[in-house]
Each structure stands twice: as C-alpha cells, then as structure tokens.
Design an enzyme around this catalytic site. Structure first.
Site: not given
Length: 213
Positions: A9, A15, A22, A82
């Site tokens: 993604h 980020n 997660g 994730e």
C-alpha cells in the site's frame, strides 16, 4: 503463463510517525495517494483479471487508486492483512523498544529469534497464510494476470515461502517501498520466475514538497 503482480500500500499517517500498524489502520497520506497513482500509470496497460487486496483500508484505498476508472473487480481478503502485532499495534518504534529492547531488535534484525508478543502472530504464521492465500489466487486465475495489494510482512513472507528460504532471511534486501512492484510468472506446473522484485522505478519525486525523498 500466469502473472502475479504484488505491491505494498501507499504511505500512511502512521508510517510517517513510525507507528506499527498491524491489523490497526491509518489513512493514506497525500504522498501515499500519489504513490498509488504512479503505480496506476505504470500498470495502466496490463489487463488484470482481478485485483485482490488486504481488507485494511490503507490497502483497499491503494487498490482503488490503481484501478482508476477501469472495469476490474476488487476482491478484499482478511488473509492479506498485515502481521497481527497485538500489544505493539499503535506504538512507535521507540515505545516498543522501551518495552523490550532485545525483542524489538530481533523483530527487525534476527526474526528467527523474535518472541511473539501478546495478541500477535508469529512470522511463520504470516508466511504460511500469505503463501496459502496468494497461491490460491494464482491457481484460480491460470493464464491470467492478477494484482495483489498487501503489506510488507505478507509480501516478504510470501516471497520467503516461494523461494523456500528460512525465517532468518525474511528481511533480507530488497526493502519493500510503498507501492513498489514485484512480478512473478508461473507456468502450469507452478514453476516460477521472478521478473522484478520490489521495483520502485515508477516513483517520481518531482514535486517540491517531496524533494526530501
């Protein structure tokens, strides 16, 4: 040949903050949306039979941008999410290190020694579900081209299983940049050829606000 295109993604707010996501989520940044547009432009002439995506919103939104106005079905999957990080989810790298410096170090540097934290999955679990899930998609689309939008650990886990590598090799290069592209071809017997691995040559850091990249 069946051709698998797989990507991570776009950049998210967490980020930027260095937070572990997660199964939690955060929205794409403006750069994250642009990264998805760059990949959209790169693959605009590929006739995908389907786009499979993690059900996490950051991946689904990335998939929508890559699809653009084309008539391609987007199929969300819980199994493309994730790695589940339990009590680490939503914490920064610094906060996690304060909880357990050695285990945090091992997570990124010696994954075979990482001890699964409360409420989390182990690397082996993610590797196995990634391989099982993605290969099922490959088998259901024989002779076609498909795109999978997912996350770093799922992508790394899949490639680790595909190449029959050990968990200790999980984080070996290349680094999975946001919307980088990995392409794998499979023949009828599921022999594979890696065409490109985590390639981000479509990233175009031409905007003034992104010059730091």
């Amino acid at each position: 040949m069946t051709k698998l295109y797989i990507t991570r993604h776009g950049e998210t707010e967490w980020n930027k903050l260095g937070k572990m996501q997660g199964w939690n989520d955060s929205p794409l940044t403006e750069l994250g949306k642009v990264q998805a547009q760059w990949l959209r432009d790169r693959v605009k002439d590929i006739n995908f039979s389907k786009i499979y995506t993690s059900s996490s919103d950051r991946a689904y939104k990335t998939a929508e941008i890559i699809k653009g106005d084309r008539n391609i079905e987007i199929v969300p999957s819980l199994d493309l999410r994730e790695i589940r990080l339990g009590v680490w989810q939503g914490l920064t790298q610094e906060e996690i290190s304060e909880l357990n410096k050695e285990n945090h170090y091992n997570y990124w540097n010696k994954p075979e020694k990482y001890i699964t934290v409360e409420g989390a999955e182990g690397f082996e679990e993610v590797r196995d579900r990634a391989y099982r899930t993605i290969m099922k998609m490959v088998r259901e689309n024989k002779g076609k081209e498909i795109l999978v939008v997912t996350h770093t650990t799922v992508l790394k886990g899949f490639m680790c299983a595909l190449q029959k590598k050990e968990i200790k090799d999980l984080w070996e290069p290349p680094f999975i940049k946001q919307t980088s592209l990995t392409v794998v071809e499979f023949d009828e017997d599921e022999n594979y050829k890696i065409i490109t691995n985590a390639d981000a040559s479509h990233h175009q850091y031409i905007f003034k606000e992104y010059n730091q990249f």
